[in-house]
Design a protein around this motif. Structure first.
Motif, PDB file in Angstrom:
ATOM      1  N   MET A   1       0.865  -1.132   0.030  1.00  0.00           N
ATOM      2  CA  MET A   1       0.019   0.098   0.134  1.00  0.00           C
ATOM      3  C   MET A   1       0.865   1.337  -0.121  1.00  0.00           C
ATOM      4  O   MET A   1       0.451   2.363  -0.255  1.00  0.00           O
ATOM      5  N   MET A   2       2.084   1.216   0.567  1.00  0.00           N
ATOM      6  CA  MET A   2       3.188   2.150   0.509  1.00  0.00           C
ATOM      7  C   MET A   2       3.278   2.675  -0.869  1.00  0.00           C
ATOM      8  O   MET A   2       3.328   3.774  -1.511  1.00  0.00           O
ATOM      9  N   GLN A   3       3.579   1.553  -1.638  1.00  0.00           N
ATOM     10  CA  GLN A   3       3.723   1.712  -3.092  1.00  0.00           C
ATOM     11  C   GLN A   3       2.770   2.349  -3.755  1.00  0.00           C
ATOM     12  O   GLN A   3       2.897   3.227  -4.708  1.00  0.00           O
ATOM     13  N   ARG A   4       1.645   1.877  -3.584  1.00  0.00           N
ATOM     14  CA  ARG A   4       0.362   2.339  -4.078  1.00  0.00           C
ATOM     15  C   ARG A   4      -0.033   3.768  -3.861  1.00  0.00           C
ATOM     16  O   ARG A   4      -0.255   4.700  -4.819  1.00  0.00           O
ATOM     17  N   VAL A   5       0.495   4.297  -2.554  1.00  0.00           N
ATOM     18  CA  VAL A   5       0.156   5.603  -2.301  1.00  0.00           C
ATOM     19  C   VAL A   5       1.197   6.411  -3.065  1.00  0.00           C
ATOM     20  O   VAL A   5       1.051   7.406  -3.682  1.00  0.00           O
TER      21      VAL A   5
ATOM     22  N   LEU B   1       8.172  14.858  -5.109  1.00  0.00           N
ATOM     23  CA  LEU B   1       7.374  13.662  -4.681  1.00  0.00           C
ATOM     24  C   LEU B   1       8.085  12.432  -5.207  1.00  0.00           C
ATOM     25  O   LEU B   1       7.307  11.234  -5.288  1.00  0.00           O
ATOM     26  N   THR B   2       9.043  12.401  -5.882  1.00  0.00           N
ATOM     27  CA  THR B   2       9.687  11.301  -6.547  1.00  0.00           C
ATOM     28  C   THR B   2       9.851  10.152  -5.504  1.00  0.00           C
ATOM     29  O   THR B   2      10.580  10.353  -4.405  1.00  0.00           O
ATOM     30  N   PRO B   3       9.452   9.068  -5.680  1.00  0.00           N
ATOM     31  CA  PRO B   3       9.629   7.712  -4.644  1.00  0.00           C
ATOM     32  C   PRO B   3      11.080   7.202  -5.124  1.00  0.00           C
ATOM     33  O   PRO B   3      11.589   7.633  -6.035  1.00  0.00           O
ATOM     34  N   PRO B   4      11.293   6.535  -3.998  1.00  0.00           N
ATOM     35  CA  PRO B   4      10.873   6.128  -2.806  1.00  0.00           C
ATOM     36  C   PRO B   4      10.735   7.032  -1.771  1.00  0.00           C
ATOM     37  O   PRO B   4      11.677   7.900  -1.729  1.00  0.00           O
ATOM     38  N   TRP B   5       9.749   7.201  -0.962  1.00  0.00           N
ATOM     39  CA  TRP B   5       9.661   8.205   0.099  1.00  0.00           C
ATOM     40  C   TRP B   5      10.180   7.619   1.202  1.00  0.00           C
ATOM     41  O   TRP B   5      10.455   6.382   1.495  1.00  0.00           O
ATOM     42  N   ARG B   6      10.867   8.548   2.075  1.00  0.00           N
ATOM     43  CA  ARG B   6      11.536   8.278   3.327  1.00  0.00           C
ATOM     44  C   ARG B   6      10.473   7.327   4.078  1.00  0.00           C
ATOM     45  O   ARG B   6       9.126   7.665   3.916  1.00  0.00           O
TER      46      ARG B   6
END
Length: 521
Positions: A283-287, A313-318
RNA sequence: GACCCCGUAGCUCAAUCGGCAGAGCAGCGGACUUUUAAUCCGUUGGUUCUGGGUUCGAGUCCCAGCGGGGUCACCA
């Protein structure tokens, strides 16, 4: 009852009468336009590119829109009209229109009126694509003058009470709600493309749940029972996962009968989506994917500025655990303070704003809010929350004191909440019972026991990840607005006595409802 | 819910220490045939949010109310 018109309104009404006398309908039933202002401009640019500078269209076009400016210069006049696509300048000459029509425009057409204008497109010597008007027709007489043309509508109260006037006067307001709309449609496209189905669950619920909040209460006459406006749709969406759908989402209004501030509104828009055979990692990837896509579609970029902070906003987020985050920013390790007394003392020593009676989970939450969240400017997932804070989330296999939960934070805003869903019906029941104890102890926001939901889980819910995203907060972020009210078209306001045409008639409901907070009072 | 700030013309804003309520835009009248917040001349428009009070005199000071905003509380 006679509607009293102001001096300015009366003057405009008389102009409408004059138009009628001339055989012109000041409230024409229809417009007959051939082009939007945008299409007209594109058409002219094409002609110009084919025929070269100085070209003028030889086919007339008809535009329609609101008169937003008039500059009269003797026997000519310039005016801008605005439609839903933009503005275009009209060039009116007495020699083209005839004296009567020309004077009529100046006398009877006001700022704010809608008109239809037919003519040929050309470029003025100052370089603006314009319409050389051959004829025009009034479409709608505006009785109210538009707000001041240079400063727009500034009064915050008026901008909220009369959003229509705000939209007329302020380009920025039009921009904000356009971006919000594009953002939401992009979110739908993204989830649809992943095979999610959009569903609708009840707004009026016999039992509220899925969040910790005080509900609005109303009375359902046909069923002769007290009902609640939903504070969340979580439990219904998970019932659908039980039913066998793998991916469901809903974008809807939730209602929480609590305070209003720049980050909270009692009526707000929530996106919730649930996915079977997924966990909170998925779900983190989905967000990440969802928000990047929405930003790209609504803003054309994944780099934005929120209240002076540049955000990428570039993933991956911290990712940081709640424990580490609180330890890093406040110096307190709540695991070392398992009792209320111990944690309270440590929190106070660190300067936390907590009252002596504050329960342990709320102290943790206060530490998060006060010390951590202001630092979370770049997109950050705060993960792994104490089980006490999360009655609907699944425990971590290697640490039953914590649950698999995350909250995305961007620009200092908490924009969502998500977890691996608790699918053990007996554990869920036990958590509900604990909530009931909290309620008995005075926690008005503790969830009531939902036995039907427990029953649903007894049919089996596969491993599932779920996410809630605050759409309004995301809109604040995308549009760089400081307050939730700035991204809600019609924020709730107290009713003004002068606003009423008569007393509202909601009395039956209000009398029956045990809590009449929803009913008109 | 508590505290603080704000409320003046249709709109945007002034008004010194308590001393004649003003400007711009919009409106109205006029000049001006390529303007861009057009320009120029003239001009109308006020329950200073409401109700009390202090004062010779209140937009200004005091009290209460209404509306809005902010901070806090509440809001996993």
């Amino acid at each position: 009852m006679e509607l009293e018109l102001s001096e300015l309104q009366e003057l405009r009404r008389q102009k409408a009468e004059e138009l009628r006398r001339l055989g012109l309908d000041p409230y024409s039933p229809r417009a007959i336009r051939t082009h939007t202002t945008e299409e007209a401009r594109e058409r002219f640019l094409k002609i110009e590119s084919e025929r070269g500078a100085g070209a003028e269209d030889d086919e007339p076009v008809t535009l329609a829109g609101r008169v937003v400016s008039v500059r009269h210069m003797g026997k000519t006049a310039f005016s801008h009209i605005r439609d839903g696509h933009g503005e275009l300048q009209l060039y009116l000459r007495r020699d083209d229109l005839g004296e009567e029509e020309f004077e009529r425009f100046l006398k009877l057409i006001d700022l704010g009126d809608f008109i239809e204008a037919t003519g040929t497109l050309f470029r003025t010597k100052t370089g603006e694509v314009s319409l050389r008007v051959q004829r025009y027709r009034p479409l709608t007489k505006a009785l109210n003058a538009p707000p001041e043309k240079w400063h727009g509508l500034q009064d915050v109260e008026l901008r909220h009470r009369q959003r229509y006037a705000d939209l007329i006067a302020n380009e920025e307001t039009r921009r904000v709600f356009l971006i919000r709309s594009r953002m939401i449609s992009a979110i739908r496209r993204y989830l649809d493309s992943l095979g999610y189905i959009e569903v609708e669950t009840p707004t009026l619920q016999p039992l509220y749940g899925g969040a910790a909040a005080r509900p609005f209460t109303t009375y359902y006459n046909a069923l002769d029972q007290t009902f609640y406006l939903r504070i969340a749709d979580e439990l219904y969406l998970k019932r659908l996962i039980v039913g066998g759908y793998e991916r469901v989402y809903e974008i809807c209004k939730d209602f929480r009968n609590e305070g209003i501030d720049r980050n909270h509104s009692p009526e707000f828009t929530m996106l919730e989506f649930y996915e079977a055979y997924a966990d909170y990692e998925t779900m983190m990837q989905r967000v990440e994917g969802l928000i990047v896509y929405a930003a790209q579609e609504a803003l054309g970029t994944t780099r934005l500025v929120y209240q002076g902070n540049e955000i990428d906003l570039t993933p991956p987020w911290r990712r940081i655990t709640l424990r580490d985050a609180i330890r890093q920013y406040s110096g307190i390790d709540y695991v070392e303070h398992p009792t209320q007394e111990s944690l309270f003392a440590a929190a106070r020593a660190a300067g936390a704003d907590v009252e002596p009676g504050t329960v342990w989970p709320r102290i943790v939450d206060q530490l998060l809010k006060q010390f951590v969240r202001p630092h979370l400017i770049q997109p950050t997932f705060v993960i792994d929350y104490p089980v006490e804070l999360s009655p609907l989330a699944k425990r971590k296999p290697d640490d039953p004191t914590h649950v698999e939960r995350f909250q995305p934070n961007i620009g200092g805003l908490e924009i969502g909440n998500a977890f691996t869903e608790l699918n053990d019906p007996l554990d869920q029941y036990a958590r509900f019972v604990q909530q009931q104890k909290d309620r008995a102890a005075g926690d008005e926001e503790a969830m009531p026991i939902d036995l039907d939901y427990v029953n649903a889980l007894m049919y089996g819910m596969p491993p599932t990840g779920g996410v809630g995203i605050g759409i309004d907060r995301l809109a604040m972020l995308f549009t760089d607005q400081p307050s939730l009210r700035d991204v809600i078209l019609f924020p709730a306001m107290r009713r003004l006595p002068a606003q009423q045409g008569g007393e509202p008639t909601g009395e039956d409901d209000a009398n029956k409802a045990t809590n009449s907070s929803l009913a008109a009072t």
